[in-house]
Write an enzyme that holds these catalytic residues in place. Structure first.
Site, PDB file in Angstrom:
ATOM      1  N   LYS A  13       0.855  -1.194   0.000  1.00 46.00           N
ATOM      2  CA  LYS A  13       0.000   0.000   0.000  1.00 46.00           C
ATOM      3  C   LYS A  13       0.887   1.239   0.000  1.00 46.00           C
ATOM      4  O   LYS A  13       1.770   1.374   0.843  1.00 46.00           O
ATOM      5  CB  LYS A  13      -0.916   0.016   1.222  1.00 46.00           C
ATOM      6  CG  LYS A  13      -1.755   1.288   1.342  1.00 46.00           C
ATOM      7  CD  LYS A  13      -2.575   1.301   2.618  1.00 46.00           C
ATOM      8  CE  LYS A  13      -1.711   1.404   3.856  1.00 46.00           C
ATOM      9  NZ  LYS A  13      -1.036   2.742   3.950  1.00 46.00           N
ATOM     10  N   ASP A 143      -5.045   0.044   9.197  1.00 46.63           N
ATOM     11  CA  ASP A 143      -4.699  -0.078   7.787  1.00 46.63           C
ATOM     12  C   ASP A 143      -5.257  -1.337   7.131  1.00 46.63           C
ATOM     13  O   ASP A 143      -5.168  -1.482   5.911  1.00 46.63           O
ATOM     14  CB  ASP A 143      -3.174  -0.081   7.611  1.00 46.63           C
ATOM     15  CG  ASP A 143      -2.625   1.290   7.244  1.00 46.63           C
ATOM     16  OD1 ASP A 143      -3.436   2.225   7.069  1.00 46.63           O
ATOM     17  OD2 ASP A 143      -1.398   1.427   7.133  1.00 46.63           O
TER      18      ASP A 143
END
Length: 302
Positions: A13, A143
């Protein structure tokens, strides 16, 4: 179409920008960030086993020596939470090929946990409701929810408020890490006081030029404190900015991984080779494109 039902990818990410917009009463910081995913990934493989043995984890790959296959590992916690939701006993073994650097600002552990939820849902034959899966993901870490279905997202709150955005134009991404882990809590503690307003974004980006216009009006608020804690980040950023074809260079998340945008994945791959060849370049480096789907990844990834 999934290449192999017993395989799941956990892509890196990347926070193209990250604004710290406030702080909650419980101490958690509020963020505004644009997140995308790279083709660089960890790989999870599942091997079935007896329920009596429970769910196991085996680690391999370049980053395996920095991790431990202990009960509090996010991958195992994800599996236990999914089994509890489905009312079944966890079973089998997950083999985690850890290719991404650990504690590096690209959500590796969170992406691994999300990939485990996708993989185990498939091989165990369970179909949790989206809200239940999101609740499990949030309990594992701020996250993890964004990593459940890799794409392009606006992240708000502590990271759990997600807005899916139109697909990015084709761009190249170079990721580089100096090989020095950075503590996220330490980065936040060393941040200067004050907060940054949310960024203003276009509804879509037809090309790289449009994307750059938005990104150049934003920043990563965690980059300055991370550079103070880890001077190697500043040295790496300088090296990335000097690469041929570099369009935008910035740190991702709380570091220490940095990225550079290029006009095409091939340009990013060429730049990665050049960076690796430069004298004194240690750590980890990768060049390529944005993650699209599992089946779009080259089979050589396996």
């Amino acid at each position: 179409m999934i290449v192999d039902q017993n395989v799941a990818f956990a892509p890196a990410k990347i926070n193209l920008y990250l604004h710290v917009t406030g702080r909650r009463s419980d101490g958690y910081h509020l963020l505004d960030s644009l997140a995308v995913f790279a083709e660089a990934c960890d790989v999870l493989r599942y091997r079935d086993g007896d329920q009596a043995a429970g769910l196991g984890l085996q680690l391999e790959g370049p980053g395996a020596e920095t991790l431990r296959a202990e009960p509090d590992n996010l991958v195992l916690r994800a599996g236990r939470a999914l089994a509890a939701l489905a009312g079944i006993k966890p079973r089998g073994t997950i083999m985690l090929d850890k290719r991404l650097p650990v504690a590096s600002g690209i959500g590796g552990g969170s992406s691994d946990a999300a990939a485990a939820l996708r993989l185990l849902s498939r091989v165990w034959g369970v179909s949790p409701a989206a809200e239940d899966l999101h609740r499990i993901a949030t309990s594992l870490g701020a996250d993890v929810p964004v990593c459940l279905e890799p794409g392009t997202y606006r992240m708000r709150g502590i990271g759990e408020r997600l807005e899916a955005l139109p697909a990015m134009p084709e761009i190249g991404l170079l990721l580089a890490n100096p090989g020095v882990p950075v503590s996220t809590p330490e980065v936040f503690r060393n941040r200067e006081h004050g907060f940054t307003p949310e960024a203003t974004l276009a509804s879509r980006w037809p090309d790289m030029a449009a994307l750059l216009r938005d990104l150049q009006l934003s920043r990563n608020d965690l980059q300055p404190p991370a550079m103070r804690l880890c001077p190697a980040i500043g040295i790496l950023l300088h090296a990335l900015e000097g690469l041929p074809g570099a369009r935008l260079t910035r740190m991702s998340g709380s570091g220490a991984t940095c990225f550079t945008l290029f006009d095409h994945p091939d340009a990013a791959r060429d730049a990665a080779q050049l960076l690796q060849a430069q004298s004194g370049m240690g750590g980890w480096c990768w060049g390529g494109g944005l993650y699209k789907t599992a089946s779009a990844l080259d089979k050589t990834t396996l």
